[in-house]
Design a protein around this motif. Structure first.
Motif, PDB file in Angstrom:
ATOM      1  N   HIS A 284       0.703  -0.960   0.240  1.00 44.17           N
ATOM      2  CA  HIS A 284      -0.306   0.137  -0.340  1.00 44.17           C
ATOM      3  C   HIS A 284       1.410   1.377   0.091  1.00 44.17           C
ATOM      4  O   HIS A 284       1.995   1.221  -0.191  1.00 44.17           O
ATOM      5  N   GLY A 285       0.141   2.374  -0.362  1.00 50.20           N
ATOM      6  CA  GLY A 285       1.190   3.368  -0.068  1.00 50.20           C
ATOM      7  C   GLY A 285       0.009   4.142  -0.934  1.00 50.20           C
ATOM      8  O   GLY A 285      -1.246   4.518  -1.392  1.00 50.20           O
ATOM      9  N   ARG A 286       0.811   6.147  -1.387  1.00 53.80           N
ATOM     10  CA  ARG A 286      -0.007   6.891  -2.028  1.00 53.80           C
ATOM     11  C   ARG A 286       0.430   7.070  -3.141  1.00 53.80           C
ATOM     12  O   ARG A 286       1.783   7.125  -2.929  1.00 53.80           O
ATOM     13  N   VAL A 287       0.332   7.517  -4.183  1.00 56.54           N
ATOM     14  CA  VAL A 287       0.398   8.424  -5.606  1.00 56.54           C
ATOM     15  C   VAL A 287       1.029   9.921  -4.684  1.00 56.54           C
ATOM     16  O   VAL A 287      -0.060  10.733  -4.684  1.00 56.54           O
ATOM     17  N   LEU A 288       1.967  10.497  -5.077  1.00 56.80           N
ATOM     18  CA  LEU A 288       1.918  12.028  -4.257  1.00 56.80           C
ATOM     19  C   LEU A 288       1.892  12.996  -5.820  1.00 56.80           C
ATOM     20  O   LEU A 288       3.549  12.628  -6.474  1.00 56.80           O
ATOM     21  N   ASP A 289       1.965  14.066  -5.369  1.00 59.75           N
ATOM     22  CA  ASP A 289       2.862  15.386  -6.107  1.00 59.75           C
ATOM     23  C   ASP A 289       4.118  15.718  -5.425  1.00 59.75           C
ATOM     24  O   ASP A 289       3.929  15.154  -4.678  1.00 59.75           O
ATOM     25  N   GLU A 290       5.100  16.856  -5.989  1.00 61.38           N
ATOM     26  CA  GLU A 290       5.961  17.025  -5.574  1.00 61.38           C
ATOM     27  C   GLU A 290       5.797  17.960  -4.963  1.00 61.38           C
ATOM     28  O   GLU A 290       6.742  18.429  -3.203  1.00 61.38           O
ATOM     29  N   GLN A 291       4.779  18.365  -3.738  1.00 63.34           N
ATOM     30  CA  GLN A 291       4.301  19.180  -2.680  1.00 63.34           C
ATOM     31  C   GLN A 291       3.598  18.278  -1.886  1.00 63.34           C
ATOM     32  O   GLN A 291       3.139  18.462  -0.583  1.00 63.34           O
ATOM     33  N   GLY A 292       3.812  16.543  -1.950  1.00 63.07           N
ATOM     34  CA  GLY A 292       3.936  15.587  -1.149  1.00 63.07           C
ATOM     35  C   GLY A 292       1.546  15.673  -0.892  1.00 63.07           C
ATOM     36  O   GLY A 292       0.931  14.628  -0.164  1.00 63.07           O
ATOM     37  N   ARG A 293       1.241  16.148  -1.474  1.00 67.98           N
ATOM     38  CA  ARG A 293      -0.542  16.160  -2.531  1.00 67.98           C
ATOM     39  C   ARG A 293      -0.565  14.537  -2.952  1.00 67.98           C
ATOM     40  O   ARG A 293       0.064  14.466  -3.455  1.00 67.98           O
ATOM     41  N   GLY A 294      -1.991  14.108  -2.324  1.00 68.61           N
ATOM     42  CA  GLY A 294      -2.574  12.781  -2.653  1.00 68.61           C
ATOM     43  C   GLY A 294      -3.135  13.581  -4.064  1.00 68.61           C
ATOM     44  O   GLY A 294      -3.514  14.277  -4.632  1.00 68.61           O
TER      45      GLY A 294
ATOM     46  N   HIS B 108      10.074  -8.854  -6.655  1.00 69.92           N
ATOM     47  CA  HIS B 108       9.897  -7.601  -6.978  1.00 69.92           C
ATOM     48  C   HIS B 108       8.400  -7.642  -7.613  1.00 69.92           C
ATOM     49  O   HIS B 108       7.797  -8.267  -7.538  1.00 69.92           O
ATOM     50  N   ILE B 109       7.598  -6.043  -7.636  1.00 68.36           N
ATOM     51  CA  ILE B 109       6.341  -6.396  -8.043  1.00 68.36           C
ATOM     52  C   ILE B 109       6.364  -4.925  -9.383  1.00 68.36           C
ATOM     53  O   ILE B 109       7.280  -3.529  -9.195  1.00 68.36           O
ATOM     54  N   HIS B 110       5.763  -5.010 -10.576  1.00 70.52           N
ATOM     55  CA  HIS B 110       5.865  -4.238 -11.370  1.00 70.52           C
ATOM     56  C   HIS B 110       5.154  -3.213 -11.208  1.00 70.52           C
ATOM     57  O   HIS B 110       3.385  -4.199 -10.791  1.00 70.52           O
ATOM     58  N   LEU B 111       4.319  -2.426 -11.773  1.00 70.11           N
ATOM     59  CA  LEU B 111       3.768  -0.977 -11.143  1.00 70.11           C
ATOM     60  C   LEU B 111       3.332  -0.052 -12.418  1.00 70.11           C
ATOM     61  O   LEU B 111       4.349   0.433 -12.839  1.00 70.11           O
ATOM     62  N   SER B 112       1.932   0.386 -13.183  1.00 66.29           N
ATOM     63  CA  SER B 112       1.976   0.739 -14.270  1.00 66.29           C
ATOM     64  C   SER B 112       1.174   1.975 -13.432  1.00 66.29           C
ATOM     65  O   SER B 112       0.104   1.789 -12.806  1.00 66.29           O
ATOM     66  N   LEU B 113       1.268   3.333 -13.746  1.00 67.68           N
ATOM     67  CA  LEU B 113      -0.072   4.437 -12.788  1.00 67.68           C
ATOM     68  C   LEU B 113       0.037   5.076 -14.074  1.00 67.68           C
ATOM     69  O   LEU B 113       0.537   5.220 -14.990  1.00 67.68           O
TER      70      LEU B 113
ATOM     71  N   PHE C  26       4.675   1.476   0.172  1.00 62.65           N
ATOM     72  CA  PHE C  26       5.243   2.101  -1.220  1.00 62.65           C
ATOM     73  C   PHE C  26       4.694   3.055  -1.728  1.00 62.65           C
ATOM     74  O   PHE C  26       4.204   3.563  -2.729  1.00 62.65           O
ATOM     75  N   ASP C  27       5.192   4.420  -1.315  1.00 56.10           N
ATOM     76  CA  ASP C  27       4.916   6.345  -1.240  1.00 56.10           C
ATOM     77  C   ASP C  27       5.967   5.761  -3.408  1.00 56.10           C
ATOM     78  O   ASP C  27       7.070   6.133  -3.445  1.00 56.10           O
ATOM     79  N   ILE C  28       4.538   6.395  -4.144  1.00 57.67           N
ATOM     80  CA  ILE C  28       5.537   6.456  -5.266  1.00 57.67           C
ATOM     81  C   ILE C  28       4.648   8.433  -5.793  1.00 57.67           C
ATOM     82  O   ILE C  28       3.759   9.192  -6.176  1.00 57.67           O
ATOM     83  N   VAL C  29       5.996   9.243  -6.025  1.00 55.24           N
ATOM     84  CA  VAL C  29       6.306  10.459  -6.015  1.00 55.24           C
ATOM     85  C   VAL C  29       6.339  10.364  -7.079  1.00 55.24           C
ATOM     86  O   VAL C  29       7.017  10.943  -8.010  1.00 55.24           O
ATOM     87  N   LEU C  30       5.691  11.288  -8.292  1.00 54.32           N
ATOM     88  CA  LEU C  30       5.555  11.598  -9.579  1.00 54.32           C
ATOM     89  C   LEU C  30       6.264  12.316 -10.232  1.00 54.32           C
ATOM     90  O   LEU C  30       6.996  12.350 -11.197  1.00 54.32           O
ATOM     91  N   ARG C  31       6.711  14.135  -9.335  1.00 54.02           N
ATOM     92  CA  ARG C  31       7.448  14.611  -9.661  1.00 54.02           C
ATOM     93  C   ARG C  31       8.184  15.135  -8.602  1.00 54.02           C
ATOM     94  O   ARG C  31       8.497  15.177  -7.456  1.00 54.02           O
ATOM     95  N   GLY C  32       9.182  16.733  -9.205  1.00 54.56           N
ATOM     96  CA  GLY C  32      10.510  17.238  -7.672  1.00 54.56           C
ATOM     97  C   GLY C  32      11.648  16.185  -7.753  1.00 54.56           C
ATOM     98  O   GLY C  32      11.708  15.269  -8.343  1.00 54.56           O
ATOM     99  N   GLN C  33      12.687  16.651  -6.431  1.00 54.01           N
ATOM    100  CA  GLN C  33      13.363  16.493  -6.255  1.00 54.01           C
ATOM    101  C   GLN C  33      13.062  15.037  -5.416  1.00 54.01           C
ATOM    102  O   GLN C  33      14.607  13.591  -5.800  1.00 54.01           O
ATOM    103  N   ARG C  34      11.996  14.591  -4.816  1.00 55.23           N
ATOM    104  CA  ARG C  34      12.146  13.161  -4.491  1.00 55.23           C
ATOM    105  C   ARG C  34      11.065  12.143  -5.058  1.00 55.23           C
ATOM    106  O   ARG C  34      10.816  11.075  -5.197  1.00 55.23           O
TER     107      ARG C  34
END
Length: 241
Positions: A80-90, A159-164, A222-230
């Motif tokens: 489980h986890g969250r899909v986040l933008d670079e500001q930590g917003r879901g 491993h697990i493959h993920l597609s968003l 497993f949090d997934i960050v879409l953009r930014g330094q992290r």
């Protein structure tokens, strides 16, 4: 994952295409300069795939292949986890799809010739939409490691493959998740193509005992960050969207 113009890849963040330790990259890597094409309105605004008509077991890989009649064999886990933008917003309502090998390390695929047996009750694929705060969750079994014909004795770590997928198919991102503490991660030639260790470390999911259920399953976050330094590392678009 928003509507609008697609952002070109940042090639400096991508693994090298030709890596002698990753044997098939030698044959697959391009030997001519890449050509960048402009995106079209169709890619920027649609079509949208797979965001509707979810079944009640789509997120539950332990039971979805049998339709709930039997359960897959293996170590039960919650991913489980969250899909986040670079500001930590879901990011709400993003399509998350996963696929994986079974507990013995074998995929349900006609070209998988590994000696491990197929599990008749495990299909190895699932999907869900993130909720209003970007959270996703899958019940599954921990995939096994498996050998692959690269060098003399190379094994892929579990491993697990993920597609968003966002609002359009041109916004599809693909990555892999590994498990904390797996000694094969540091021995995998595919992981080693990511030369920046800080990026490959973002692909490792830590054990989450707070979400584990006693006498039932362990959890990995497993949090997934879409953009930014992290941002998470994506195989097909390292800079995110």
């Amino acid at each position: 994952m928003t509507k609008g113009r697609l952002i070109p890849r940042d090639r400096s963040a991508h693994p090298v295409a030709h890596d002698l330790d990753y044997k098939t990259s030698v044959a697959r890597s391009p030997n001519l300069a890449l050509i960048s094409l402009e995106s079209t309105p169709t890619e920027e605004s649609g079509p949208r795939f797979g965001h509707n008509n979810f079944g009640p077991l789509d997120h539950d890989l332990i039971r979805n292949w049998s339709g709930g009649k039997a359960e897959a064999v293996g170590e039960r886990i919650l991913v489980h986890g969250r899909v986040l933008d670079e500001q930590g917003r879901g990011i709400p309502h993003a399509l998350v799809e996963i696929w994986q090998a079974n507990a013995g390390g074998r995929y349900r695929h006609k070209k998988d010739g590994y000696l491990a047996p197929l599990d008749p009750n495990f299909g190895g694929a699932g999907r869900c939409l993130t909720d209003d705060v970007g959270h996703y969750a899958f019940m599954t079994v921990k995939p096994g490691a498996y050998p692959w014909p690269n060098r003399g004795n190379d094994w892929r770590p579990a491993h697990i493959h993920l597609s968003l997928s966002g609002p359009c198919f041109g916004q599809r991102l693909i990555t892999q998740m590994y498990f904390e503490g797996d000694p094969l991660i540091d021995r995998c030639p595919i992981v080693a193509t990511i030369k920046d260790r800080s990026q490959s470390d973002r692909l490792i999911a830590p054990l989450d005992m707070a979400q584990s259920r006693p006498l039932d399953y362990l959890a990995y976050r497993f949090d997934i960050v879409l953009r930014g330094q992290r941002q998470s590392f994506f195989e097909n678009r390292p800079e995110g969207l």
